[in-house]
Design an enzyme around this catalytic site. Structure first.
Site, PDB file in Angstrom:
ATOM      1  N   PRO A 220       0.808  -1.225   0.000  1.00 37.15           N
ATOM      2  CG  PRO A 220      -0.985  -1.617   1.465  1.00 37.15           C
ATOM      3  CD  PRO A 220       0.328  -2.191   1.010  1.00 37.15           C
TER       4      PRO A 220
ATOM      5  CB  ALA B  93       6.419  -0.092  -0.711  1.00 40.89           C
TER       6      ALA B  93
ATOM      7  CB  THR C 129      -2.159  -9.868 -11.230  1.00 45.23           C
ATOM      8  OG1 THR C 129      -2.038  -8.490 -11.551  1.00 45.23           O
ATOM      9  CG2 THR C 129      -2.975 -10.570 -12.304  1.00 45.23           C
TER      10      THR C 129
ATOM     11  CD  GLU D 250       5.150  -7.009 -14.544  1.00 47.71           C
ATOM     12  OE1 GLU D 250       6.367  -7.041 -14.319  1.00 47.71           O
ATOM     13  OE2 GLU D 250       4.386  -7.936 -14.260  1.00 47.71           O
TER      14      GLU D 250
END
Length: 398
Positions: free
Chosen positions: A136, A138, A174, A378
């Site tokens: 949350p 970082a 994910t 990513e």
């Protein structure tokens, strides 16, 4: 729901085996994925049965060594498979990329015993993986993560066969809550990048729970959720690499993962272009197809050029990786260019369809919503620019 069929991409593949593989993938896509993609995304259905089929078909293991059940395919081929899957349904293409990312740490940094014990099931045993780095507080600054793994648990010190205990929260995961295993980066030492270690955590570990999935503007069939670690005990045998090596492992995985995102972005853009080409050839105004009008033809030409440029960029980076050469800069360039191009191409596709492009009767609006997330995951595209600049001009001075 109107959705035009794809135009086969003229791919340059290195072997006859690779050509056969792409033929298999296209047949599977047309039979199992594309026909229900729009309906399942609208309903927010996670395609677990599709991932099981991909695992059974050997498509979840393509870039890994055959010794442990991998497909033994070069990245140049694997990424083109991802592109085909993402063009049909991004939830599937991105899901395969995430699974590959989750396997990277163990495949690249695990001991031979660890690889022999876990990789066959991870690669071809029907399991699905997830990757836990962000938190949350970082996200882009991953070196500041606070999820902590402490020594302790039956059998003495962790380094002599004992356990680690994990506590903290991971965010933006994910497959969060549905994965069978998680590659988790946790702090085992002091602050900064050097105090982080990687662990392989089973999805059913006691004390591990998932929050309600995030409500997203796109990719509704792919669950993205926070994961909570509440005294989760992990044997030291599931520590990947050396203590404190986790950040290096994470960066190595992300370089390869960014190529996966680039390929998925090109797939989504190609699907949007195919839709726009078919629609503009069929739609008539002023007595002729709207594809005859120069302004629209120029838009189509620009869209196609961006797609071909993106495809060439990610394949060039993949060939560097396959040759064992440095490719970090090229991976960041690929992720940056391809995802920005996908956003432009999908936006133009909506414009070319006019009012119909803004409706859910056509998939163009879904492609545009899905393209947006690829600029974020990513490493945001702003982070990619930082990575590229460091390669060009060196680290920032402070």
């Amino acid at each position: 729901m109107t959705e035009y069929g794809p135009r086969p991409v003229d791919r340059r593949l290195p072997t006859e085996e690779a050509r056969d593989l792409l033929t298999l993938v296209r047949e599977l896509v047309e039979r199992e994925i594309r026909p229900t993609a729009a309906e399942q995304e609208e309903a927010g259905r996670f395609p677990r049965e599709t991932f099981a089929l991909l695992s059974e078909s050997g498509l979840l293991s393509l870039p890994y060594d055959e010794e442990f059940g991998g497909g033994g395919q070069p990245y140049e081929v694997y990424l083109q498979v991802l592109e085909e899957l993402a063009a049909a349904r991004l939830t599937v293409g991105l899901g395969v990329s995430v699974h590959t990312l989750a396997c990277h740490a163990l495949a690249g940094f695990g001991t031979k015993e660890q690889r022999a014990e876990h990789l066959p099931d991870m690669l071809g045993g029907g399991l699905l993986g997830a990757y836990c780095l962000s938190e949350p507080a970082a996200g882009s600054d991953a070196a500041s993560l606070t999820t902590r793994a402490t020594r302790g648990g039956g059998g003495g010190e962790a380094g002599s066969g004992g356990h680690w205990t994990l506590n903290g929260t991971k965010a933006w995961t994910t497959h969060g809550g549905v994965a069978d295993f998680y590659t988790v980066l946790a702090r085992t030492g002091g602050s900064g990048a050097h105090g982080i270690t990687a662990f392989l955590v089973p999805g059913d570990a006691e004390g591990l729970s998932a929050a309600v999935p995030e409500r997203k503007m796109g990719m509704k069939g792919s669950p993205t959720a926070q994961l909570h670690f509440d005294n989760v005990r992990i044997p030291d045998a599931r520590r990947i690499g050396d203590e404190g090596q986790g950040f290096t492992i994470a960066l190595s995985a992300l370089d390869s993962g960014r190529l996966g995102i680039a390929a998925c972005a090109v797939g989504v853009a190609q699907a949007a272009l195919d839709e726009a080409l078919a629609y503009t050839a069929e739609r008539r105004q002023f007595g002729r197809p709207i594809a005859d009008f120069q302004g629209l033809r120029f838009m189509l030409a620009d869209m196609a050029t961006q797609i071909e440029a993106g495809r060439a960029l990610y394949l060039g980076a993949a060939r560097l990786r396959d040759a064992g050469l440095p490719f970090s800069k090229e991976a960041a360039m690929s992720k940056l260019f391809c995802t920005d191009a996908a956003m432009r191409v999908t936006t133009d596709a909506v414009q070319l369809l006019g009012g119909y492009g803004y409706t859910m009767d056509f998939p163009a609006e879904r492609y545009m919503r899905e393209a947006k997330v690829l600029q974020i995951v990513e490493g945001t595209n702003q982070i990619q620019r930082m990575v590229i600049a460091r390669h060009l001009a060196g680290p920032e001075t402070r």
